[in-house]
Design a protein around this motif. Sequence first.
Motif, short mmCIF file in Angstrom:
data_model
loop_
_atom_site.label_atom_id
_atom_site.label_comp_id
_atom_site.label_asym_id
_atom_site.label_seq_id
_atom_site.Cartn_x
_atom_site.Cartn_y
_atom_site.Cartn_z
N GLN A 63 0.77 -1.62 -0.38
CA GLN A 63 0.07 -0.24 0.26
C GLN A 63 1.13 1.11 0.29
O GLN A 63 0.11 2.33 0.25
CB GLN A 63 -0.93 -0.04 1.55
CG GLN A 63 -2.35 -0.94 1.16
CD GLN A 63 -3.02 -1.08 2.14
OE1 GLN A 63 -3.11 0.00 3.35
NE2 GLN A 63 -3.76 -2.11 2.40
N THR A 64 1.72 1.10 0.14
CA THR A 64 2.65 2.02 0.19
C THR A 64 4.37 2.41 -1.14
O THR A 64 3.81 1.45 -1.98
CB THR A 64 3.53 2.29 1.21
OG1 THR A 64 4.95 1.16 1.63
CG2 THR A 64 3.15 2.52 2.22
N VAL A 65 4.48 3.47 -1.58
CA VAL A 65 5.33 3.57 -2.41
C VAL A 65 6.47 4.14 -2.32
O VAL A 65 6.09 5.38 -1.63
CB VAL A 65 4.41 4.55 -3.29
CG1 VAL A 65 6.06 4.49 -5.22
CG2 VAL A 65 3.78 4.10 -4.35
N ILE A 66 7.74 3.58 -2.15
CA ILE A 66 8.94 3.60 -1.35
C ILE A 66 9.92 4.03 -2.95
O ILE A 66 9.92 3.62 -3.32
CB ILE A 66 9.34 3.17 -1.18
CG1 ILE A 66 8.93 2.33 0.11
CG2 ILE A 66 11.61 3.19 -0.04
CD1 ILE A 66 9.36 1.48 1.03
N ALA A 67 10.42 5.01 -3.08
CA ALA A 67 11.15 5.90 -4.21
C ALA A 67 12.48 6.30 -3.64
O ALA A 67 12.37 7.30 -1.77
CB ALA A 67 11.03 7.27 -5.26
N THR A 68 13.94 5.07 -4.19
CA THR A 68 14.88 6.36 -2.94
C THR A 68 15.69 6.37 -4.13
O THR A 68 15.38 6.17 -5.16
CB THR A 68 15.45 4.44 -2.04
OG1 THR A 68 16.81 5.37 -1.40
CG2 THR A 68 16.11 3.17 -2.68
N LYS A 69 17.32 6.23 -3.88
CA LYS A 69 18.30 6.51 -4.89
C LYS A 69 19.58 5.74 -5.05
O LYS A 69 19.69 5.90 -3.94
CB LYS A 69 18.43 8.44 -4.75
CG LYS A 69 17.17 8.94 -4.99
CD LYS A 69 17.12 10.34 -4.56
CE LYS A 69 16.34 11.25 -4.48
NZ LYS A 69 15.70 11.33 -3.10
N CYS A 70 19.79 6.33 -5.61
CA CYS A 70 21.56 5.52 -5.37
C CYS A 70 23.02 6.37 -6.13
O CYS A 70 21.99 7.14 -7.18
CB CYS A 70 22.35 4.10 -6.34
SG CYS A 70 21.38 3.58 -8.38
#
Length: 246
Positions: free
Chosen positions: A40-47
């Motif tokens: 139910q969540t949208v997780i956006a991370t970065k590299c």
Amino acid sequence: MKAAWDLGINTIDTANVYSNGESERLISKFLKKYNIPRHQTVIATKCYSVVANDPSIQSFTVPGIGDLPEYVNQSGLSRAAIFNAVDASLARLETPYIDLLQIHRFDPANEYSLVYREEEREMMAYCKYNGIGVIPWSPLAAGFLARPVGTETIRLNSIKGTPREKKLIGGDTTIVNRVEELAQKKNCKMSQISLAWAAAKVTSPIVGVNSIQRLRESIITGIELTAEEMVYLEEPYEPKVVRGHL
């Protein structure tokens, strides 16, 4: 984060380098504490950047840290570096997948606000033509677009004399004054006028908040600018020298 969830916000933007990975760990703790289903969540991370082994070290303050032996293939955009970054983020987030992995540098979006619009030279048109989403940071220009000209804050005073210091130049003061004028006219916050402008230009601006009050103010549902008001805000802008992420 709980307040954001209760307000219907289910997308969380983070990065591997934020607080040396602690940001991702906090997201994991948040989901567990409140029994929030991962799907139910949208997780956006970065590299891209190095996550230092020592939590007290901010990697961007150590030139050449990525060249040290202990950080081989821990930064940059090589295949190995990206896979290593993803594995490390998955471990910190304690999740089997990442919804959106973003390149933290050399991405098709950068700083963008009413007082810094240099992405309009080429990038915005390119992204629009190719159907590429744009999620720029600093839509409030370090707070300048959220308060009247001359207002001093702890944050602004803390970065004076550093590479992160930003100043109003050229037509910026006029723009901020016009933001204040429209906010009074529409009986809303200056930040909401600035975010309404940004939201009309890009896919979604990245907004940083440090309190529940600021979180509520960043939700701009129902606040729209007319075409004339958009032009009124943009008209005083004067081109600037293109700058990097600092």
